[in-house]
Design an enzyme around this catalytic site. Structure first.
Site, PDB file in Angstrom:
ATOM      1  CD  GLN A 164      -6.900   0.418   8.079  1.00 29.21           C
ATOM      2  OE1 GLN A 164      -7.795  -0.284   8.533  1.00 29.21           O
ATOM      3  NE2 GLN A 164      -5.628   0.180   8.325  1.00 29.21           N
ATOM      4  CG  ASN A 173      -4.001   4.511   9.479  1.00 30.10           C
ATOM      5  OD1 ASN A 173      -4.256   5.572   8.906  1.00 30.10           O
ATOM      6  ND2 ASN A 173      -2.897   4.322  10.141  1.00 30.10           N
ATOM      7  CB  CYS A 179       6.454   1.843  22.691  1.00 31.13           C
ATOM      8  SG  CYS A 179       7.413   2.463  24.074  1.00 31.13           S
ATOM      9  CG  HIS A 234      -0.729  -6.424   5.009  1.00 34.02           C
ATOM     10  ND1 HIS A 234      -0.693  -6.020   6.321  1.00 34.02           N
ATOM     11  CD2 HIS A 234      -0.268  -5.382   4.288  1.00 34.02           C
ATOM     12  CE1 HIS A 234      -0.200  -4.792   6.380  1.00 34.02           C
ATOM     13  NE2 HIS A 234       0.062  -4.379   5.162  1.00 34.02           N
ATOM     14  N   GLY A 280       0.835  -1.197   0.000  1.00 31.61           N
ATOM     15  CA  GLY A 280       0.000   0.000   0.000  1.00 31.61           C
ATOM     16  C   GLY A 280       0.872   1.250   0.000  1.00 31.61           C
ATOM     17  CB  THR A 281       4.068   1.964   1.738  1.00 25.88           C
ATOM     18  OG1 THR A 281       3.547   1.698   3.047  1.00 25.88           O
ATOM     19  CG2 THR A 281       5.075   3.089   1.807  1.00 25.88           C
TER      20      THR A 281
END
Ligand SMILES: *Cc1c(COP(=O)(O)O)cnc(C)c1O
Length: 393
Positions: free
Chosen positions: A178, A150, A324, A200, A70-71
């Site tokens: 999405q 997303n 994180c 995916h 997708g990127t």
């Protein structure tokens, strides 16, 4: 059994897709560019998948280009349009809440002399179609607005934006990563000129996506080399991946209404459970104009990663808009764009369901949160101050 509720990050490959890919790996060894029988068979597998992708979004097969993600599709759409239409102008319109695949690409183009307008969103994360219209200038070559967010699941007014872009003759790209398989999409009805998707996110394999490009829209090659993908994206095709994408999109779009109904019920049930059980919490994103499986809830006085670690220990895999998980210390740009304070943007939890998740699992997550959140708050100096100040009032 662990509870996996991070379907916006990636989904498990479905058995049917895996089966078809394995048989492709074993039985279709040829290179699609070869003219002998094995090559022709591989070519046929790729073209069948192309037809399936096209059919799923109301496009024609020759308007579909396979990519590695997708990127990549986002990068290609934006960079190609910027380059191919540079003689018309160097202005691009997008929103503040796009995926980094779009935002960082736009920022890169800014360094190379393009001008980018990042439109703000309302408190639900929706861009106003009128703002898009107002931002269009004679030198605008591209509007890129994601179909659905997303992080917070908010669905954008794509139909309105498509109509505006068509009228003003500006190319309209949407990152629909999405949305595909969750919302019915017809690129002609919605006046979409370019659309990105990736396998995916709908139970297909990782590392394969597609870009839809409307017939007549100029497209520059993304990878130079051989003649694959009509000379626009060289490299030997990822045949098993493409076959998996084709199968996955066929399955994902087979019963969108049934899936929407099931997931919306589960989503709203979970949201109610959590908000009933945990005080000082609220839902981020639009209450109804949101992806059926998406929830994003903020808990005041909490660090997202502490919550994630404790959920993980209880066998629950979810995601947070905080430091994180994204590998940086900055809070989510999406949560900041909808007006959350920095400290609140750190304490959000994204739980994204698929149809294998159950009400019992939603209960288990809500119960876990009812235990974890007060525990974390009892260790928070912010919460201590808050309780103290409230008592003095
Ligand atoms: C996951 C995602 C992407 C990136 O897709 P990849 O195939 O993982 O590169 C882009 N945009 C949105 C909205 C996404 O959710």
């Amino acid at each position: 059994m662990r509870i996996y509720v991070d379907n916006a990050a990636t989904t498990k490959i479905s058995d049917e897709v895996a089966k078809e890919m394995i048989s492709c790996i074993k039985e279709i060894p040829g290179n699609p560019s070869s003219i002998y029988a094995e090559g022709r068979e591989a070519k046929k597998a790729v073209e069948t998948a192309r037809e399936k992708v096209a059919k799923a979004i109301g496009a024609s097969p020759r308007e579909i280009y396979f990519t590695g993600s997708g990127t990549e599709a986002d990068n290609w759409a934006i960079r190609s349009t910027a380059k191919a239409y540079a003689d018309k102008g160097k202005h691009i319109i997008t929103t503040a809440v796009e995926h980094h695949a779009v935002l960082h690409t736009c920022q890169d183009l800014e360094k190379q002399g393009w001008e980018v307008t990042y439109l703000p969103v309302d408190k639900y994360g929706r861009v106003a179609a009128e703002d898009v219209e107002r931002a269009i200038r004679p030198d605008t070559v591209l509007v890129s607005v994601m179909f659905a967010n997303n992080e917070i699941g908010t669905i954008m007014p794509i139909r309105e934006i498509g109509a505006i872009c068509r009228e003003r003759k500006v190319i309209f790209h949407t990152d629909a990563v999405q949305a595909v398989g969750m919302i019915e999409i017809d690129v002609n009805e919605l006046n979409i000129d370019m659309l990105s998707l990736t396998a995916h996110k709908f139970h297909g394999p990782k590392g394969v996506g597609a870009l839809y490009v409307r017939q007549g829209v100029k497209l520059t090659p993304f990878i130079t080399g051989g003649a694959q993908e009509r000379g626009k994206r060289a490299a030997t095709e990822n045949v098993p991946g493409i076959v998996g994408l084709g199968k996955a999109i066929e399955l994902a779009t087979a019963d969108i209404h049934g899936k929407q109904k099931q997931l919306t019920e589960l989503r709203d049930y979970y949201i109610k459970q959590v908000l009933d059980k945990v005080p000082y919490a609220w839902l981020n994103g639009h209450p109804s104009e949101r992806l059926p499986g998406n929830t994003n809830i903020s808990f005041r006085f909490i660090e997202g990663e502490g919550m994630l670690l404790r959920l993980d220990m209880k066998g629950i895999s979810a995601s947070s808009g905080s430091a994180c998980t994204s590998g940086s210390l900055d809070p989510s740009h999406v949560l900041l764009a909808i007006g959350l304070k920095h400290e609140d943007a750190h304490g959000s939890l994204r739980v994204t369901f698929d149809t294998s998740n159950t009400k019992e699992q939603a209960d288990a997550i809500a119960d876990a949160l009812a235990e974890i959140v007060p525990l974390l708050r009892s260790m928070s100096p912010l919460y201590e101050d808050f309780v103290k100040n409230n008592k003095e009032d």
